[in-house]
Design an enzyme around this catalytic site. Structure first.
Site, mmCIF file in Angstrom:
data_model
loop_
_atom_site.group_PDB
_atom_site.id
_atom_site.type_symbol
_atom_site.label_atom_id
_atom_site.label_comp_id
_atom_site.label_asym_id
_atom_site.label_seq_id
_atom_site.Cartn_x
_atom_site.Cartn_y
_atom_site.Cartn_z
ATOM 1 N N HIS A 299 0.818 -1.220 0.000
ATOM 2 C CA HIS A 299 0.000 0.000 0.000
ATOM 3 C C HIS A 299 0.856 1.277 0.000
ATOM 4 O O HIS A 299 1.961 1.251 -0.490
ATOM 5 C CB HIS A 299 -0.997 -0.045 1.177
ATOM 6 N N HIS B 179 2.889 -7.047 4.248
ATOM 7 C CA HIS B 179 1.524 -6.575 4.503
ATOM 8 C C HIS B 179 1.107 -6.836 5.946
ATOM 9 O O HIS B 179 1.740 -7.603 6.664
ATOM 10 C CB HIS B 179 0.535 -7.279 3.561
ATOM 11 N N GLU C 32 2.050 -11.613 5.816
ATOM 12 C CA GLU C 32 1.052 -10.876 6.595
ATOM 13 C C GLU C 32 1.519 -11.005 8.039
ATOM 14 O O GLU C 32 1.366 -12.048 8.671
ATOM 15 C CB GLU C 32 -0.346 -11.510 6.431
HETATM 16 ZN ZN LIG Z 1 -2.172 -5.288 2.463
#
Ligand SMILES: [Zn+2]
Length: 410
Positions: free
Chosen positions: A243, A311, A373
């Site tokens: 992002h 992420h 993640e």
């Molecule tokens: Zn993400």
């Protein structure tokens, strides 16, 4: 209408002419088999049936198609001696044993051996040519499936009067160590990637990143680079902080995913840059938002050796928790496992395991690629820890260690 008829007739005429030329040019079936220095003549054909590719590979140009059939028929046992000796009289080394144990193949001889090796694709095969040698096996090789699933078949033959050829066919791909140790040749498979069929039902990350998973599928790239990373002077790695800019990513507990991913990615890049083995490229250094295709383009354009995307997860329930690592192509699986092993230790969060999913950045990048993640931004406890600089440093160290281990072993 009439013109079209003439055109088709002419085309057919030409086609038949070409076909008959091919048929006439095809040599009469003759396969040379050499055994213990004597030429053997095949007698009753259909003792064993193998496909044309395998025959050509083992017997060079001496194999040929049976008329109108798609298979070759050759005899291994029913052979007649013919009075023809090989002209070169050099003491040959005898190949006395072929042993396969798990993912290792040993070729044993009764003297010093010289051998060449190379690979062929579709299917992936490792070909070993033992020079100035003859087949003198005590017993035929039985493929042992125990402890391995990658080796499909091992074929061998007296390829030419002086060369014994061994073909190791894999269902998938691998790199390998090749060693000649006096009277032995050892082929040890490494970095084994079973051929995986792309599934149309791959699970998307259900709690986040759904945008990244919505792009239609393409076939994973099953060809792996043959230069081992460990021997490369410089390994180029792309670090992708998820992002950024106008895209904050997941939001929770007053934190934004884009800030956490950048913090961890910068620390990881710092670790990698301190290691002379790595050349580091970041998809973003600050609060900007490169689109996903642009991130892929950077990695592929740079011809990077490795890719990692960082992420932070999210869920509607604040109780969702844990660390997970994603890969998509078969060649990325070991990379994902290695990175995850260190990451899970560093976070101390619950283990959501290594999973397969077709996120664009790990699907369209051509090099081994993973997406981590770290934890859930929507989980108060995990969010608080992930915002902590020390925690981020620990995670970055772990990611670095995983990457370094993968590089050293592949
Ligand atoms: Zn993400």
């Amino acid at each position: 209408m009439k013109q079209a008829f003439y055109r088709i007739s002419l085309l057919l005429f030409l086609l038949m002419g070409m076909l008959s030329a091919v048929v006439q040019a095809a040599p009469a079936p003759s396969i040379q088999l050499w055994m213990n220095g004597e030429r053997m003549k095949p007698k009753i054909p259909p003792q064993i049936q193998v496909n044309g590719q395998a025959v050509t590979e083992l017997f060079g140009q001496n194999g040929s198609w049976d008329k109108g059939k798609t298979t070759y028929s050759i005899s291994s046992k029913a052979v007649n001696k013919v009075d023809e000796k090989p002209k070169v009289v050099i003491e040959k080394v005898k190949i006395t044993g072929l042993v396969q144990k798990e993912e290792m193949i040993e070729i044993e001889a009764n003297g010093e051996v010289q051998a060449k090796h190379f690979t062929m694709n579709n299917p992936f095969r490792i070909v070993v040519d033992v020079q100035n040698a003859e087949l003198a096996l005590q017993s035929p090789l039985q493929l042992d499936k125990e402890g391995q699933v990658i080796i499909k078949t091992i074929r061998y033959s007296q390829f030419s009067p002086n060369i014994v050829r061994i073909v190791i066919e894999l269902q998938g791909s691998a790199t390998y160590d090749f060693k000649v140790e006096g009277e032995k040749v050892v082929v040890k498979l490494k970095d084994v990637h079973e051929l995986e069929l792309p599934s149309s039902q791959l699970p998307a990350n259900q709690e986040g990143e759904s945008l990244e998973a919505e792009i239609p599928t393409i076939q994973p790239d099953t060809i792996i680079p043959l230069i081992p990373l460990a021997t490369k002077e410089l390994v180029k790695i792309v670090v992708d902080a998820g992002h950024g800019g106008t895209d904050p990513g997941a939001i929770g507990n007053r934190l934004r995913e884009k800030d956490l991913t950048l913090g961890i990615s910068q620390k990881l890049a710092e670790n990698l840059r301190a290691d002379p083995k790595f050349d580091v490229v970041m998809t973003r250094e600050g609060d900007t938002f490169p689109e996903l295709p642009e991130r892929v383009k950077i990695a592929n354009g740079e011809k990077a050796d490795l890719f990692i995307s960082v992420h932070i997860n999210s869920a509607t329930s604040s109780s969702a928790k844990g660390t997970e690592t994603y890969y998509y192509t078969a060649k990325s699986k070991t990379y994902a496992n290695t990175v995850h092993k260190y990451l899970i230790q560093a976070t101390g969060f619950s283990d959501r395991k290594v999973k397969k999913a077709r996120f664009q950045v790990i699907r369209d990048t051509k090099m081994p690629a993973v997406l981590v993640e770290i934890g859930f931004i929507t989980n108060p406890s995990e969010a608080k820890q992930m915002a902590d600089e020390e925690f981020q440093k620990r995670v970055a160290d772990a990611l670095y260690k995983g990457i370094r281990e993968f590089v050293d072993q592949n």
